[in-house]
Design a protein around this motif. Structure first.
Motif, PDB file in Angstrom:
ATOM      1  N   VAL A 142      -3.933   0.873  -3.008  1.00  0.00           N
ATOM      2  CA  VAL A 142      -3.754  -0.539  -2.675  1.00  0.00           C
ATOM      3  C   VAL A 142      -3.082  -1.230  -4.111  1.00  0.00           C
ATOM      4  CG1 VAL A 142      -4.567  -2.630  -1.968  1.00  0.00           C
ATOM      5  CG2 VAL A 142      -5.649  -0.854  -0.899  1.00  0.00           C
ATOM      6  N   VAL A 202       0.997  -1.213   0.003  1.00  0.00           N
ATOM      7  CA  VAL A 202      -0.026   0.168   0.099  1.00  0.00           C
ATOM      8  C   VAL A 202       0.946   1.423  -0.020  1.00  0.00           C
ATOM      9  CG1 VAL A 202      -1.852   1.390   1.378  1.00  0.00           C
ATOM     10  CG2 VAL A 202      -1.759  -1.156   1.372  1.00  0.00           C
ATOM     11  N   SER A 251      -5.340  -0.891   6.575  1.00  0.00           N
ATOM     12  CA  SER A 251      -4.241  -0.718   5.375  1.00  0.00           C
ATOM     13  C   SER A 251      -3.203   0.132   5.690  1.00  0.00           C
ATOM     14  CB  SER A 251      -4.918  -0.080   4.128  1.00  0.00           C
ATOM     15  OG  SER A 251      -5.484   0.967   4.228  1.00  0.00           O
TER      16      SER A 251
END
Length: 386
Positions: free
Chosen positions: A108, A94, A160
């Motif tokens: 991503v 990421v 993330s």
């Protein structure tokens, strides 16, 4: 751990006013955070306060994610190649840029695709290069939440960025948590203190959560979540390279590429409870009934009813036209995951069970579900009480 909170708000740090509540409500072991590292000594209490007072909100870099949730293997063609669910099924990369909570960009990356979210104030764009779609959201005034669209089971969140992971970890702190330190670490070439959250209660699948906090900026650099089932972290989200200079303003000015299918969503004009972009993208209904929580702390179980009804209804929604493998379709992916789960039964009825590394899920044939950071037996007991 509160893995089933329906509306987690990802922030760069918990509000400073909460620092006193955290320290007052949790038993904090007064252990030094360093020995002979050359860094100033920081106690666990010091580090909790540090997390609420980062010296910068500007950060960019590359984040590596390693996830082993114990999810079943998906059939050939159903494994997503990009997006949040891809992060939950293995290793990922990421790229992040942030100039505070109102200006952020998260990408991503996949070998042949990219899912990107860009926020500039109240405007949020979600771009999928694989689908060539760009969704634009106008957020309500005062909305500080941000997250990636999720295709994971209800309440299951895979962060993330280290900041998102740290926010989730801090939200789980309560008197059932012991907070200590484990010394120092080196992350992305920088010195960091390590803060450790350990459940006091027996019966949870979470062994401990370790946060590495940058010694200079107080920004989370890495979060590791360890399971009682294995030695390696079940979830690890950490920077491999990081830069604390202010990102270029053009990074937060998104323009859909030519040929993109653009869809507008005015959340500010929506009536009723606000629905975040990630919830809307996942097809969640803000009016759906909240699950009932059985127990508390790390061993709590959320019990509720699927919005689609029973498994037959889910199968109908998850079916795909002939020749369509369903890749990227949340309903089809959920159905594939469900069908890969073994059957189970108890006094509560029959259904499917997932015994993961950090959480378990039972979905009954009549459309009920139970989820928690506990073994399946605890879920069955919670269902039987409903």
């Amino acid at each position: 751990m509160s893995v089933f909170d329906r509306h987690p708000r990802m922030r760069w740090a918990v509000p400073a006013a909460a620092a006193g509540l955290i320290v007052a409500g949790v038993a904090v072991a007064p252990l030094a955070a360093t020995a002979d590292s050359g860094l100033p000594t920081r106690t666990a209490q010091d580090l909790l306060v540090d997390l609420t007072q980062p010296t910068t909100q500007a950060v960019s870099g590359t984040v590596a994610t390693k996830v082993d949730l114990g999810l079943p293997d998906l059939p050939m063609g159903m494994v997503p190649s990009n997006g949040p669910l891809a992060l939950a099924l293995g290793d990922g990369t990421v790229r992040v840029w942030s100039d505070g909570p109102q200006r952020q960009r998260v990408a991503v990356l996949a070998p042949n695709a990219e899912t990107t979210m860009v926020r500039d104030g109240r405007e949020v764009w979600v771009w999928s290069s694989a689908e060539a779609t760009a969704d634009r959201y106008e957020l309500p005034d005062g909305d500080a939440g941000m997250g990636l669209p999720s295709e994971l089971p209800e309440g299951v969140t895979v962060p993330s960025t280290p900041q998102e992971a740290a926010a989730l970890a801090l939200s789980a702190i309560d008197p059932t948590t012991e907070v200590t330190t484990s010394g120092v670490a080196r992350v992305a070439g920088r010195d960091a203190y390590e803060l450790v959250l350990t459940p006091r209660a027996e019966g949870t699948l979470v062994q401990r959560v370790t946060l590495a906090i940058d010694a200079e900026t107080k920004v989370p650099l890495r979060v590791q979540v360890f399971s009682t089932k294995q030695a390696a972290p079940a979830v690890q989200v950490g920077f491999t390279s990081v830069d604390f200079s202010t990102p270029d303003a053009s990074l937060f000015d998104f323009t859909p590429p030519p040929g993109a299918t653009v869809t507008d969503h005015d959340l500010a004009a929506a009536k009723g409870p606000a629905v975040s972009p990630e919830e809307l993208a996942a097809g969640k209904d803000a009016g759906a009934a909240e699950p009932t929580v059985v127990g508390e702390g790390w061993t709590a179980v959320a019990v509720g009813t699927l919005p689609v009804g029973g498994l037959a209804d889910l199968a109908e929604q998850g079916s795909t036209p002939e020749g369509d493998d369903g890749r990227g379709d949340p309903a089809a992916t959920a159905l594939a995951l469900l069908q890969a789960m073994p059957t189970t039964s108890g006094t509560w009825g029959t259904g499917r069970v997932l015994a993961g590394t950090l959480f378990s899920v039972i979905v009954t044939d009549d459309g009920r579900f139970a989820v928690g950071a506990v073994p399946p037996e605890a879920l069955g007991a919670a269902l039987a009480r409903r």
